[in-house]
Write a protein that holds these residues in place. Structure first.
Motif, mmCIF file in Angstrom:
data_model
loop_
_atom_site.group_PDB
_atom_site.id
_atom_site.type_symbol
_atom_site.label_atom_id
_atom_site.label_comp_id
_atom_site.label_asym_id
_atom_site.label_seq_id
_atom_site.Cartn_x
_atom_site.Cartn_y
_atom_site.Cartn_z
ATOM 1 N N ASN A 66 -1.675 -2.962 3.335
ATOM 2 C CA ASN A 66 -0.031 -3.033 3.245
ATOM 3 C C ASN A 66 0.204 -1.651 3.411
ATOM 4 N N GLU A 67 0.817 -1.373 4.662
ATOM 5 C CA GLU A 67 1.286 -0.201 5.033
ATOM 6 C C GLU A 67 2.384 0.527 4.074
ATOM 7 N N GLN A 108 -8.737 -11.070 9.107
ATOM 8 C CA GLN A 108 -7.470 -10.226 8.918
ATOM 9 C C GLN A 108 -7.615 -9.689 7.442
ATOM 10 N N TRP A 109 -8.031 -10.470 6.378
ATOM 11 C CA TRP A 109 -8.077 -9.732 5.071
ATOM 12 C C TRP A 109 -9.238 -8.698 4.998
ATOM 13 N N VAL A 110 -10.385 -8.760 5.534
ATOM 14 C CA VAL A 110 -11.432 -7.950 5.263
ATOM 15 C C VAL A 110 -11.155 -6.707 6.137
ATOM 16 N N TRP A 116 -8.038 -0.979 7.860
ATOM 17 C CA TRP A 116 -6.773 -0.479 8.063
ATOM 18 C C TRP A 116 -6.224 0.326 6.819
ATOM 19 N N GLY A 117 -6.951 0.008 5.582
ATOM 20 C CA GLY A 117 -6.527 0.748 4.480
ATOM 21 C C GLY A 117 -6.845 2.097 4.661
ATOM 22 N N ILE A 119 -7.149 3.700 7.330
ATOM 23 C CA ILE A 119 -6.143 4.202 8.697
ATOM 24 C C ILE A 119 -4.813 4.526 8.067
ATOM 25 N N TYR A 120 -4.319 3.628 7.042
ATOM 26 C CA TYR A 120 -3.097 3.903 6.686
ATOM 27 C C TYR A 120 -3.079 5.309 5.793
ATOM 28 N N THR A 121 -4.004 5.416 4.979
ATOM 29 C CA THR A 121 -4.149 6.571 4.105
ATOM 30 C C THR A 121 -4.251 7.849 4.759
ATOM 31 N N THR A 122 -5.068 7.652 5.975
ATOM 32 C CA THR A 122 -5.429 8.760 6.754
ATOM 33 C C THR A 122 -4.154 9.230 7.502
ATOM 34 N N ARG A 123 -3.355 8.455 7.900
ATOM 35 C CA ARG A 123 -2.016 8.707 8.658
ATOM 36 C C ARG A 123 -0.964 9.389 7.627
ATOM 37 N N VAL A 124 -1.004 8.658 6.369
ATOM 38 C CA VAL A 124 -0.044 9.209 5.264
ATOM 39 C C VAL A 124 -0.461 10.483 4.787
ATOM 40 N N PHE A 125 -1.710 10.577 4.394
ATOM 41 C CA PHE A 125 -2.101 11.830 3.323
ATOM 42 C C PHE A 125 -2.676 12.961 4.241
ATOM 43 N N VAL A 126 -3.378 12.945 5.443
ATOM 44 C CA VAL A 126 -3.765 13.935 6.006
ATOM 45 C C VAL A 126 -2.606 15.136 6.334
ATOM 46 N N PRO A 127 -1.410 14.619 6.937
ATOM 47 C CA PRO A 127 -0.340 15.541 6.889
ATOM 48 C C PRO A 127 0.079 16.204 5.755
#
Length: 286
Positions: A66-67, A108-110, A116-117, A119-127
């Motif tokens: 969940n983004e 979708q769940w897996v 996607w988990g 992907i989301y954390t990379t987009r949020v935490f790398v910056p």
């Protein structure tokens, strides 16, 4: 990244298994720890245990698929600790049957959790890490299943192969920017965790009537083989030790299961020689 004292770490899937072992190692190194997990009761149990050792802990109930939850995780981390130097993308689940029998809800769940988990954390935490302008490190937990091929556990295999590519690409892109963020790819074999019981945390929106198809006899045999391997697998503490050693030496590939190299080598040779895929059945202890 060789010094961990007073650094801040975020661990997804932190309430049990490898994530819980990583949290204990972070506590032993006097780090501030953010525990993220969807399993609320187990999460707060881990929080209590670590706090009783003197560790500084923040627990955030998080569905990594969940983004919005990832943005909340970042906001709470920054308001409590001001930054993050280590990110462990560790949350993972297994589910579904073979590729054509698995439901869309299974897929979708897996994929939401395993791919996607991250992907989301990379987009949020790398910056956030780039802005710190100090030594940081990201560890993505894939699997030996992401480096080899074989039957069964199909959605899990697909998700982990994708995560391997994501992590390798992230490594190269961060190198090109001359950032101070190291990257590691953790690919364990059988580890004694509750991965085979991941369905306990399956959100209701992915469990509609008719979505979960009973496995065939062949699929059941593969599932039981995997469960036996997991029950006989190495301890999460051993995997955590391998992981921290790799971080200290800025090592990308982390292969705690040395036997996995045979299967990886065979796959690489088949690709280079344009041979059809074959499968080595992993051995489990008697």
């Amino acid at each position: 990244m060789g010094r961990f004292n007073n650094k801040n770490a975020i661990i997804t899937g932190a309430a049990s298994g490898i994530g819980r072992a990583l949290a204990s190692r972070c506590a032993a190194d006097n780090m501030k720890i953010v525990l993220a997990d969807i399993e609320e009761e187990a999460l707060y149990k881990a929080d209590k245990e670590l706090t009783e050792t003197g560790a500084t802990v923040l627990s955030v109930v998080t569905d990594v698929g969940n983004e919005g939850h990832i943005h909340t995780l970042a906001e709470k981390t920054l308001s409590s600790f001001g930054g993050v130097q280590l990110l462990f993308n560790n949350a993972g689940v297994g589910g579904g049957s073979n590729i054509w029998s698995s439901s869309i809800a299974d897929w979708q769940w897996v994929l939401n959790v395993n791919l996607w988990g991250s992907i989301y954390t990379t987009r949020v935490f790398v910056p956030i890490m780039l802005e710190l302008q100090e030594d940081c490190h990201i560890v993505n937990t894939a699997s030996r299943a992401g480096l080899e091929t074989g039957p069964g556990n199909s959605i899990y295999r697909v998700s982990k192969h994708a995560l391997v590519s994501l992590t390798e690409t992230l490594y190269h892109e961060l190198k090109l920017t001359q950032s101070r963020i190291g990257v590691s790819l953790l690919c364990p074999g059988f580890v004694n965790t509750r991965i085979c019981d991941a369905g306990r945390n399956r959100p209701s929106e992915y469990s509609k009537p008719g979505d979960i198809t009973p496995p065939s006899l062949q699929e059941s045999m593969i599932i039981e083989f995997i469960r036996a391997g997991v029950e006989q697998g190495v301890s999460p503490d051993q995997v955590a030790a391998f992981t921290f050693n790799a971080i200290e030496h800025n090592k990308f590939y982390i292969l705690p299961d040395s036997e996995s190299k045979d299967a990886i080598q065979q796959r690489m040779e088949h690709i280079l020689n344009e041979h059809n895929p074959t499968f080595i059945i992993p051995e489990t202890q008697e």
